[in-house]
Design a protein around this motif. Structure first.
Motif, PDB file in Angstrom:
ATOM      1  N   UNK A   1       0.770  -1.351  -0.019  1.00 18.43           N
ATOM      2  CA  UNK A   1       0.004   0.003  -0.002  1.00 18.43           C
ATOM      3  C   UNK A   1       0.811   1.395   0.178  1.00 18.43           C
ATOM      4  N   UNK A   2       1.921   1.181   0.197  1.00 20.32           N
ATOM      5  CA  UNK A   2       3.083   2.027   0.065  1.00 20.32           C
ATOM      6  C   UNK A   2       3.336   2.864   1.578  1.00 20.32           C
ATOM      7  N   UNK A   3       3.285   2.049   2.463  1.00 21.52           N
ATOM      8  CA  UNK A   3       3.624   2.357   3.887  1.00 21.52           C
ATOM      9  C   UNK A   3       4.879   1.618   4.412  1.00 21.52           C
ATOM     10  N   UNK A   4       5.976   1.830   3.666  1.00 18.32           N
ATOM     11  CA  UNK A   4       7.178   1.266   4.143  1.00 18.32           C
ATOM     12  C   UNK A   4       7.820   1.423   5.739  1.00 18.32           C
ATOM     13  N   UNK A   5       8.470   0.867   6.155  1.00 17.12           N
ATOM     14  CA  UNK A   5       9.150   1.086   7.573  1.00 17.12           C
ATOM     15  C   UNK A   5       9.989   2.293   7.492  1.00 17.12           C
ATOM     16  N   UNK A   6      10.325   3.277   8.276  1.00 13.03           N
ATOM     17  CA  UNK A   6      11.179   4.209   8.130  1.00 13.03           C
ATOM     18  C   UNK A   6      12.053   3.849   8.942  1.00 13.03           C
ATOM     19  N   UNK A   7      13.175   4.816   9.232  1.00  8.79           N
ATOM     20  CA  UNK A   7      14.502   4.477   9.872  1.00  8.79           C
ATOM     21  C   UNK A   7      14.352   4.237  11.192  1.00  8.79           C
ATOM     22  N   UNK A   8      13.233   4.572  11.775  1.00 10.79           N
ATOM     23  CA  UNK A   8      13.088   4.109  13.363  1.00 10.79           C
ATOM     24  C   UNK A   8      11.985   2.832  13.099  1.00 10.79           C
ATOM     25  N   UNK A   9      11.828   2.414  11.967  1.00  8.68           N
ATOM     26  CA  UNK A   9      10.802   1.044  12.070  1.00  8.68           C
ATOM     27  C   UNK A   9       9.539   1.389  11.959  1.00  8.68           C
ATOM     28  N   UNK A  10       9.194   2.711  12.096  1.00  8.36           N
ATOM     29  CA  UNK A  10       7.761   3.097  11.733  1.00  8.36           C
ATOM     30  C   UNK A  10       7.026   3.460  10.600  1.00  8.36           C
ATOM     31  N   UNK A  11       5.911   3.110  10.136  1.00  9.49           N
ATOM     32  CA  UNK A  11       5.252   3.009   9.003  1.00  9.49           C
ATOM     33  C   UNK A  11       4.323   4.252   9.048  1.00  9.49           C
ATOM     34  N   UNK A  12       3.521   4.254  10.228  1.00  8.38           N
ATOM     35  CA  UNK A  12       2.560   5.411  10.249  1.00  8.38           C
ATOM     36  C   UNK A  12       2.218   5.810  11.791  1.00  8.38           C
ATOM     37  N   UNK A  13       1.746   7.010  12.112  1.00  9.75           N
ATOM     38  CA  UNK A  13       1.457   7.227  13.527  1.00  9.75           C
ATOM     39  C   UNK A  13      -0.218   7.520  13.540  1.00  9.75           C
ATOM     40  N   UNK A  14      -0.870   7.002  14.297  1.00  9.23           N
ATOM     41  CA  UNK A  14      -2.273   7.096  14.395  1.00  9.23           C
ATOM     42  C   UNK A  14      -2.834   7.280  15.862  1.00  9.23           C
ATOM     43  N   UNK A  15      -4.092   7.981  16.206  1.00  8.07           N
ATOM     44  CA  UNK A  15      -4.598   7.993  17.312  1.00  8.07           C
ATOM     45  C   UNK A  15      -5.753   6.978  17.531  1.00  8.07           C
ATOM     46  N   UNK A  16      -6.009   6.513  18.828  1.00  9.73           N
ATOM     47  CA  UNK A  16      -7.035   5.602  19.202  1.00  9.73           C
ATOM     48  C   UNK A  16      -7.690   6.273  20.357  1.00  9.73           C
ATOM     49  N   UNK A  17      -9.190   6.584  20.159  1.00  8.16           N
ATOM     50  CA  UNK A  17      -9.808   7.308  21.510  1.00  8.16           C
ATOM     51  C   UNK A  17     -10.590   6.166  21.775  1.00  8.16           C
ATOM     52  N   UNK A  18     -10.365   6.027  23.227  1.00 11.43           N
ATOM     53  CA  UNK A  18     -11.086   5.025  24.100  1.00 11.43           C
ATOM     54  C   UNK A  18     -11.653   5.814  25.374  1.00 11.43           C
ATOM     55  N   UNK A  19     -12.628   4.791  25.927  1.00  8.14           N
ATOM     56  CA  UNK A  19     -12.924   5.444  27.271  1.00  8.14           C
ATOM     57  C   UNK A  19     -11.948   5.168  28.301  1.00  8.14           C
ATOM     58  N   UNK A  20     -12.046   5.872  29.223  1.00  8.70           N
ATOM     59  CA  UNK A  20     -11.141   5.920  30.303  1.00  8.70           C
ATOM     60  C   UNK A  20     -11.206   4.635  31.251  1.00  8.70           C
ATOM     61  N   UNK A  21      -9.891   4.106  31.446  1.00  7.06           N
ATOM     62  CA  UNK A  21      -9.578   3.149  32.433  1.00  7.06           C
ATOM     63  C   UNK A  21     -10.107   1.724  32.349  1.00  7.06           C
ATOM     64  N   UNK A  22     -10.043   0.803  33.250  1.00  9.83           N
ATOM     65  CA  UNK A  22     -10.686  -0.412  33.174  1.00  9.83           C
ATOM     66  C   UNK A  22     -10.405  -1.205  32.185  1.00  9.83           C
TER      67      UNK A  22
END
Length: 550
Positions: free
Chosen positions: A379-400
């Motif tokens: 898909x065109x998302x190779x690993x970068x020099x630090x090994x990372x392909x992309x950075x995402x956020x994930x919203x979740x409910x707090x705790x537990x």
């Protein structure tokens, strides 16, 4: 063909009503290695004995004490969502029809009903001996007034009842609902929350159905009558000896308010309460399973964790990326590590707890991190020099458990080069950011997906208020619309099976884990709604046939 649709969020209130997060109403995952998926109930008592169920002849008398996590918000049963209140309403009031513990529609006030071949007319025949707790008869006029009041006051079930065009009452014991269009989910909706029949003669004329005296001192038609209540302490009901389906075995039913899970668990182990609806933590469940005199029963429920992907983000408009996320998630590891083996790893695209509508052949991609990496490369998302392909956020409910599940997901995705930042939010902030603002890449969600598979429209239909993903597939929408318009279950099943095949191909979300229901009670308690001998005749959380052994 799937399309991405960015639209303004609608009906945010519906979201708050529908979330029923993780285990609303005291139903949640237990610590069994896996729940039965065939509708059966697993029962385990300390020492490995079987608890609950039939145990000789029922005994009359006694007081059943039930730990409840919160006060009821009101004694008007149809005004607003109220997880604590519904536990009480199930024993104070009746609906036309109701659900048993396996989500089957069973008689309540109506002994029988008939649906016309064109699906436009529903006729219900009321039990002739049904009476309000003040002695007045329950009639078809009460049903008509109740449904019209729900619509006029925008009550909890107003959206479900909006399909009704007219309500006719040809005699005191017959109710005819004429629909604007066929609506197969209606019968299930009439058996669900917010449609309890209310006494017209006590409410009629009140300016506000919440401030009416009948909403403070409730008069129902159910197996127990209201006796007394003290805020943050108890709600006490007494047996209705004139109940039209037979007097309860118990004399009294006391709901004691115990918000703290640890306190509720200890009270159950000490024998201070007989049944606990207050939700325990996973750790507490482990302790309860080995506590003398305590029974832990588990059963499937239509509630599941899943990971929606925001299709307004360019990255998720590529099917290969969505497939890579699915291949990267180790659902078995989530179950074992985050949920302590409680429940089951999710495989398909609807809940298996509603067995007739579940397609076992439409499944999510298997855990395969190597395949995930290959798809991301493609898909065109190779690993970068630090090994990372992309950075995402994930919203979740707090705790537990939300944080525990998300932590495993973050590790899984990091292993294939996807770095995920967790954003923990309280419920209101989560709704605003995730549903209203659509400011997320990934999110983690759960909630009830029954009792009818029409719930798929709520979550994944192009106009569904819980479709924060922006997913839109015209064929999927058409299948769900057609399934809602036919009453033959075999035809509906075929349509829902095809709809799940589309979800499996489009992959707008990744199913993660299935919940199970947990029932906690003392071994002297028998005749509970989930016990096999009561299924088919007793409503969920009904104590009409419960009894206490010496």
């Amino acid at each position: 063909m799937m399309r991405w649709k960015h639209r303004a969020p609608v009906m945010v209130l519906v979201l708050a009503l529908a979330l029923l997060l993780a285990a609303g109403c005291g139903r949640q995952a237990s610590d069994a290695p896996g729940a039965p998926q065939d509708g059966s109930t697993g029962q385990e008592q300390a020492g490995g004995e079987t608890g609950g169920g039939a145990a000789g002849e029922p005994q009359r008398g006694g007081t059943l004490v039930v730990a409840l996590p919160a006060n009821p918000m009101t004694y008007n049963p149809n005004a607003r969502p109220d997880d604590a209140g519904i536990m009480i309403f199930q024993n104070l009031f009746n609906k036309l029809v109701t659900l048993d513990d396996q989500y089957q529609v069973i008689p309540d006030l109506a002994d029988d009903w008939h649906i016309s071949e064109d699906g436009l007319t529903y006729t219900f025949y009321l039990h002739p001996e049904a009476r309000w707790h003040d002695g007045q008869p329950v009639t078809s006029a009460d049903v008509k007034w109740t449904y019209e009041a729900i619509l006029a006051n925008q009550g909890l079930a107003a959206g479900s009842l909006a399909v009704i065009d007219a309500i006719e009452t040809p005699d005191d014991h017959t109710v005819v609902l004429r629909l604007k269009e066929p609506n197969a989910p209606l019968l299930y909706n009439l058996a669900w929350a917010g449609v309890y029949i209310m006494p017209k003669h006590l409410y009629e004329g009140s300016e506000d159905w919440l401030s009416s005296e009948a909403a403070q001192q409730p008069v129902g038609s159910g197996p127990f009558r209201f006796d007394s209540a003290r805020l943050d302490e108890h709600v006490t009901l007494v047996a209705n000896p004139d109940y039209f389906r037979g007097a309860p075995y118990l004399d009294r039913l006391v709901y004691t308010i115990v918000p703290d899970p640890q306190t509720a668990a200890q009270a159950l182990m000490n024998g201070e309460v007989d049944v606990s609806i207050t939700r325990p933590s996973l750790t507490q469940l482990v302790t309860l399973r080995t506590a003398p005199g305590v029974v832990v029963d588990i059963a499937p429920m239509p509630n599941r964790y899943y990971v929606p992907m925001n299709h307004a983000r360019e990255v998720f408009q590529d099917l290969r990326v969505r497939q890579a996320v699915a291949h990267a998630i180790n659902r078995g590891e989530v179950l074992d590590r985050a949920l302590q083996g409680i429940g089951a790893a999710a495989e398909g695209f609807y809940t298996p707890a509603i067995a007739w509508a579940y397609n076992p052949d439409a499944v999510a991609p298997a855990y395969d991190p190597a395949r995930a990496e290959a798809l991301l490369d493609e898909a065109g998302y190779p690993r970068g020099a630090d090994g990372t392909r992309m950075r995402l956020t994930m919203t979740i409910f707090s705790g537990g458990e939300w944080a525990d599940v998300a932590a495993v997901l973050v590790e899984n995705l990091r292993a294939v080069g996807i770095e995920v930042e967790l954003v923990q939010l309280d419920e209101g902030a989560w709704i605003q950011r995730t549903v209203v603002d659509r400011d997320f890449d990934l999110t983690l969600l759960a909630g009830m997906q029954g009792p009818d598979p029409d719930q798929l429209r709520l979550r994944f239909g192009s106009m569904g208020p819980l479709n924060m993903m922006g997913y839109a597939n015209p064929e999927f929408d058409d299948l769900l619309a057609r399934a809602a318009a036919v009453t033959d279950q075999d035809q509906r099943r075929d349509l829902y099976f095809r709809a799940q095949e589309i979800l499996a191909a489009d992959l707008p979300f990744v199913p993660v884990a299935e919940f199970v229901a947990v029932h906690l009670y003392r071994d002297a308690v028998h005749g509970l709604a989930h016990h096999p001998e009561q299924v088919g005749s007793v409503p969920q959380w009904g104590f009409h046939r419960a009894w206490l052994a010496d």
